[in-house]
Design a protein around this motif. Structure first.
Motif, PDB file in Angstrom:
ATOM      1  N   LEU A 187       0.856  -1.181   0.000  1.00 52.59           N
ATOM      2  CA  LEU A 187       0.000   0.000   0.000  1.00 52.59           C
ATOM      3  C   LEU A 187       0.891   1.228   0.000  1.00 52.59           C
ATOM      4  O   LEU A 187       1.832   1.308   0.791  1.00 52.59           O
ATOM      5  CB  LEU A 187      -0.908   0.007   1.226  1.00 52.59           C
ATOM      6  N   LEU A 188       0.610   2.185  -0.880  1.00 48.93           N
ATOM      7  CA  LEU A 188       1.395   3.414  -0.960  1.00 48.93           C
ATOM      8  C   LEU A 188       0.483   4.618  -0.797  1.00 48.93           C
ATOM      9  O   LEU A 188      -0.611   4.660  -1.373  1.00 48.93           O
ATOM     10  CB  LEU A 188       2.104   3.535  -2.313  1.00 48.93           C
ATOM     11  N   ILE A 189       0.918   5.612  -0.006  1.00 44.14           N
ATOM     12  CA  ILE A 189       0.247   6.908   0.066  1.00 44.14           C
ATOM     13  C   ILE A 189       1.295   7.984  -0.173  1.00 44.14           C
ATOM     14  O   ILE A 189       2.445   7.847   0.246  1.00 44.14           O
ATOM     15  CB  ILE A 189      -0.478   7.125   1.415  1.00 44.14           C
ATOM     16  N   THR A 190       0.897   9.045  -0.853  1.00 47.42           N
ATOM     17  CA  THR A 190       1.855  10.090  -1.228  1.00 47.42           C
ATOM     18  C   THR A 190       1.392  11.446  -0.704  1.00 47.42           C
ATOM     19  O   THR A 190       0.207  11.657  -0.457  1.00 47.42           O
ATOM     20  CB  THR A 190       1.995  10.173  -2.757  1.00 47.42           C
ATOM     21  N   ASP A 191       2.361  12.355  -0.551  1.00 47.36           N
ATOM     22  CA  ASP A 191       2.022  13.666   0.004  1.00 47.36           C
ATOM     23  C   ASP A 191       1.336  14.573  -1.010  1.00 47.36           C
ATOM     24  O   ASP A 191       0.916  15.675  -0.657  1.00 47.36           O
ATOM     25  CB  ASP A 191       3.267  14.340   0.588  1.00 47.36           C
ATOM     26  N   ASP A 192       1.209  14.117  -2.269  1.00 50.34           N
ATOM     27  CA  ASP A 192       0.405  14.884  -3.224  1.00 50.34           C
ATOM     28  C   ASP A 192      -0.948  14.227  -3.475  1.00 50.34           C
ATOM     29  O   ASP A 192      -1.620  14.516  -4.460  1.00 50.34           O
ATOM     30  CB  ASP A 192       1.163  15.114  -4.535  1.00 50.34           C
ATOM     31  N   GLY A 193      -1.351  13.319  -2.553  1.00 48.70           N
ATOM     32  CA  GLY A 193      -2.721  12.855  -2.520  1.00 48.70           C
ATOM     33  C   GLY A 193      -3.066  11.648  -3.365  1.00 48.70           C
ATOM     34  O   GLY A 193      -4.193  11.539  -3.854  1.00 48.70           O
ATOM     35  N   PHE A 194      -2.152  10.682  -3.520  1.00 46.30           N
ATOM     36  CA  PHE A 194      -2.437   9.459  -4.266  1.00 46.30           C
ATOM     37  C   PHE A 194      -2.324   8.238  -3.366  1.00 46.30           C
ATOM     38  O   PHE A 194      -1.485   8.187  -2.463  1.00 46.30           O
ATOM     39  CB  PHE A 194      -1.476   9.301  -5.448  1.00 46.30           C
ATOM     40  N   PHE A 195      -3.172   7.250  -3.647  1.00 52.92           N
ATOM     41  CA  PHE A 195      -3.149   5.958  -2.954  1.00 52.92           C
ATOM     42  C   PHE A 195      -3.008   4.863  -4.001  1.00 52.92           C
ATOM     43  O   PHE A 195      -3.695   4.871  -5.017  1.00 52.92           O
ATOM     44  CB  PHE A 195      -4.438   5.751  -2.157  1.00 52.92           C
ATOM     45  N   TYR A 196      -2.082   3.898  -3.734  1.00 53.40           N
ATOM     46  CA  TYR A 196      -1.856   2.799  -4.672  1.00 53.40           C
ATOM     47  C   TYR A 196      -1.935   1.468  -3.942  1.00 53.40           C
ATOM     48  O   TYR A 196      -1.515   1.346  -2.787  1.00 53.40           O
ATOM     49  CB  TYR A 196      -0.461   2.890  -5.295  1.00 53.40           C
ATOM     50  N   LYS A 197      -2.443   0.458  -4.637  1.00 51.71           N
ATOM     51  CA  LYS A 197      -2.296  -0.932  -4.226  1.00 51.71           C
ATOM     52  C   LYS A 197      -1.401  -1.613  -5.255  1.00 51.71           C
ATOM     53  O   LYS A 197      -1.673  -1.566  -6.457  1.00 51.71           O
ATOM     54  CB  LYS A 197      -3.649  -1.639  -4.160  1.00 51.71           C
ATOM     55  N   ILE A 198      -0.330  -2.238  -4.756  1.00 48.08           N
ATOM     56  CA  ILE A 198       0.665  -2.862  -5.612  1.00 48.08           C
ATOM     57  C   ILE A 198       0.744  -4.347  -5.279  1.00 48.08           C
ATOM     58  O   ILE A 198       0.747  -4.733  -4.106  1.00 48.08           O
ATOM     59  CB  ILE A 198       2.051  -2.208  -5.415  1.00 48.08           C
ATOM     60  N   SER A 199       0.834  -5.179  -6.295  1.00 44.97           N
ATOM     61  CA  SER A 199       0.987  -6.620  -6.109  1.00 44.97           C
ATOM     62  C   SER A 199       2.392  -7.042  -6.525  1.00 44.97           C
ATOM     63  O   SER A 199       2.902  -6.601  -7.562  1.00 44.97           O
ATOM     64  CB  SER A 199      -0.049  -7.377  -6.952  1.00 44.97           C
ATOM     65  N   ILE A 200       3.032  -7.889  -5.711  1.00 42.77           N
ATOM     66  CA  ILE A 200       4.328  -8.468  -6.055  1.00 42.77           C
ATOM     67  C   ILE A 200       4.074  -9.823  -6.684  1.00 42.77           C
ATOM     68  O   ILE A 200       3.506 -10.720  -6.048  1.00 42.77           O
ATOM     69  CB  ILE A 200       5.228  -8.599  -4.816  1.00 42.77           C
ATOM     70  N   GLU A 201       4.470  -9.989  -7.947  1.00 45.08           N
ATOM     71  CA  GLU A 201       4.126 -11.188  -8.708  1.00 45.08           C
ATOM     72  C   GLU A 201       5.361 -11.843  -9.308  1.00 45.08           C
ATOM     73  O   GLU A 201       6.388 -11.196  -9.539  1.00 45.08           O
ATOM     74  CB  GLU A 201       3.148 -10.824  -9.833  1.00 45.08           C
ATOM     75  N   PHE A 202       5.247 -13.167  -9.544  1.00 49.34           N
ATOM     76  CA  PHE A 202       6.291 -13.921 -10.222  1.00 49.34           C
ATOM     77  C   PHE A 202       5.797 -14.338 -11.599  1.00 49.34           C
ATOM     78  O   PHE A 202       4.667 -14.804 -11.759  1.00 49.34           O
ATOM     79  CB  PHE A 202       6.663 -15.171  -9.425  1.00 49.34           C
ATOM     80  N   GLU A 203       6.648 -14.165 -12.597  1.00 49.93           N
ATOM     81  CA  GLU A 203       6.338 -14.598 -13.950  1.00 49.93           C
ATOM     82  C   GLU A 203       7.636 -15.035 -14.616  1.00 49.93           C
ATOM     83  O   GLU A 203       8.585 -14.254 -14.720  1.00 49.93           O
ATOM     84  CB  GLU A 203       5.693 -13.459 -14.740  1.00 49.93           C
ATOM     85  N   ASN A 204       7.683 -16.320 -15.034  1.00 47.82           N
ATOM     86  CA  ASN A 204       8.897 -16.879 -15.646  1.00 47.82           C
ATOM     87  C   ASN A 204      10.109 -16.688 -14.734  1.00 47.82           C
ATOM     88  O   ASN A 204      11.191 -16.302 -15.172  1.00 47.82           O
ATOM     89  CB  ASN A 204       9.153 -16.235 -17.008  1.00 47.82           C
ATOM     90  N   ASN A 205       9.891 -16.969 -13.443  1.00 45.48           N
ATOM     91  CA  ASN A 205      10.947 -16.868 -12.420  1.00 45.48           C
ATOM     92  C   ASN A 205      11.484 -15.452 -12.231  1.00 45.48           C
ATOM     93  O   ASN A 205      12.572 -15.256 -11.695  1.00 45.48           O
ATOM     94  CB  ASN A 205      12.101 -17.815 -12.745  1.00 45.48           C
ATOM     95  N   ILE A 206      10.734 -14.465 -12.682  1.00 44.55           N
ATOM     96  CA  ILE A 206      11.111 -13.068 -12.486  1.00 44.55           C
ATOM     97  C   ILE A 206      10.092 -12.408 -11.561  1.00 44.55           C
ATOM     98  O   ILE A 206       8.884 -12.528 -11.754  1.00 44.55           O
ATOM     99  CB  ILE A 206      11.162 -12.314 -13.837  1.00 44.55           C
ATOM    100  N   CYS A 207      10.602 -11.724 -10.538  1.00 46.64           N
ATOM    101  CA  CYS A 207       9.733 -11.040  -9.586  1.00 46.64           C
ATOM    102  C   CYS A 207       9.514  -9.605 -10.053  1.00 46.64           C
ATOM    103  O   CYS A 207      10.461  -8.917 -10.448  1.00 46.64           O
ATOM    104  CB  CYS A 207      10.371 -11.056  -8.201  1.00 46.64           C
ATOM    105  N   LYS A 208       8.270  -9.139 -10.016  1.00 39.64           N
ATOM    106  CA  LYS A 208       7.969  -7.778 -10.442  1.00 39.64           C
ATOM    107  C   LYS A 208       6.801  -7.225  -9.635  1.00 39.64           C
ATOM    108  O   LYS A 208       6.017  -7.982  -9.042  1.00 39.64           O
ATOM    109  CB  LYS A 208       7.649  -7.732 -11.930  1.00 39.64           C
ATOM    110  N   CYS A 209       6.692  -5.896  -9.613  1.00 38.11           N
ATOM    111  CA  CYS A 209       5.585  -5.220  -8.940  1.00 38.11           C
ATOM    112  C   CYS A 209       4.598  -4.716  -9.993  1.00 38.11           C
ATOM    113  O   CYS A 209       4.995  -4.123 -11.002  1.00 38.11           O
ATOM    114  CB  CYS A 209       6.098  -4.049  -8.113  1.00 38.11           C
TER     115      CYS A 209
END
Length: 348
Positions: A317-339
């Motif tokens: 979960l991310l919150i920013t001082d300019d007023g944005f909220f994000y939900k980020i998933s950490i995923e694996f694909e072909n043995n590579i980790c990415k957000c």
């Protein structure tokens, strides 16, 4: 967080379990639930609120006046009952309140040169800790009921003081050569993450022994670190800074089957931090070559970000001082980790 570049946001922070977050500004404060994302409380005042500190999802919170026209004195902590929408108590000081942290049984208040601990039930003082100059109110507390740990600045540069109140034990840790910029305890108080104003190295400490157990490298260029957050099972650490990049590290902690019991570990266990190909020559080359780097990163367009883990390790979960909220998933694909960004909202 205080003194945001966005004048509508004076302070923004998650609650203890990151189920919601609150931001305050020049005319009140607002609380949002994170899952699902929605506004849950909005309170308007004639003046500004500089700090709002929640106690999980309880209707009682701590607020401090702030901004150009404060609603309350910046030298006072107001205990606010949002159910009745009124103050039910206050604590006054001679100097400005820099930060406030809440536990179910205590209130921790950081001033520039002193940190106070009060009983929540009767607002009577329990302890006072003298610190080095602390203009940003750096202090951290454990949040589970059977562990009472507080981490503050020490009296000298780069020193951190750890108080184990249930064990009646104090550790003075020489954490960094430079001034401390950020520190945070794990939920159970067993581990402490620290970073200096240089922002290149993060160190993990065992609070029971005061010993360093891991050293992590965020990068090689200086940066201001805004958050260091442990996952619920203490297997991972997330870091945010003014570079706009979120770093995720794997930790060398005992983990004590917490992850398996509560099905938190959605990140593959075989993931590991990145290391230099010359790390085998540790002891013969500069420490840079033996550093542990984050195993995955997420880059944003923002420069002031606060990060937390969701209910599971693979959710950020991310919150920013300019007023944005994000939900980020950490995923694996072909043995590579990415957000991967799942959701984005503009809340201010």
């Amino acid at each position: 967080m205080t003194n945001s570049e966005n004048q509508n946001i004076l302070n923004i922070c998650f609650n203890q379990d990151s189920s919601c977050f609150a931001y305050s500004g020049n005319n009140g404060f607002t609380v949002y639930s994170c899952d699902p994302f929605r506004q849950s409380i909005k309170r308007l005042f004639n003046g500004g609120i500089g700090i709002v500190s929640m106690l999980f999802r309880c209707n009682v919170m701590a607020i401090v006046g702030g901004g150009e026209n404060p609603e309350f004195s910046p030298n006072k902590v107001i205990i606010w009952d949002d159910h009745s929408q009124k103050s039910i108590g206050e604590l006054s000081f001679r100097t400005q309140v820099k930060s406030v942290k809440l536990r179910r049984e205590s209130i921790i208040i950081a001033l520039e040169h002193r940190t106070y601990i009060y009983n929540f039930s009767d607002l009577k003082p329990r302890n006072t800790i003298d610190t080095r100059s602390n203009p940003n109110g750096i202090v951290s507390i454990s949040i589970i009921s059977n562990s009472s740990v507080v981490a503050t600045l020490g009296m000298n540069k780069g020193i951190v003081r750890i108080e184990h109140y249930q064990l009646n034990k104090t550790h003075i840790v020489e954490a960094h050569d430079s001034e401390i910029c950020c520190l945070n305890l794990s939920n159970n108080g067993k581990y402490l993450a620290t970073a200096s104003v240089l922002g290149t190295i993060i160190r993990i400490w065992d609070t029971y022994t005061g010993e360093k157990i891991q050293e992590l490298r965020r990068g090689t260029e200086p940066a201001t670190i805004y958050s260091l957050v442990f996952s619920q099972d203490n297997k991972y650490l997330a870091c945010s800074s003014n570079t706009g990049t979120i770093h995720i590290f794997k930790l060398k902690t005992d983990r004590d089957r917490f992850s398996e019991l509560y099905n938190l570990s959605k990140i593959k266990d075989n993931v590991d931090n990145s290391k230099s190909s010359l790390s085998l020559l540790k002891g013969y080359l500069p420490t840079y070559f033996s550093s542990e780097w984050s195993f995955v990163q997420y880059r944003t367009k923002h420069t002031k970000i606060f990060v937390s883990f969701g209910k599971q390790n693979n959710k950020l979960l991310l919150i920013t001082d300019d007023g944005f909220f994000y939900k980020i998933s950490i995923e694996f694909e072909n043995n590579i980790c990415k957000c991967v960004e799942e959701e984005q909202y503009k809340f201010s």
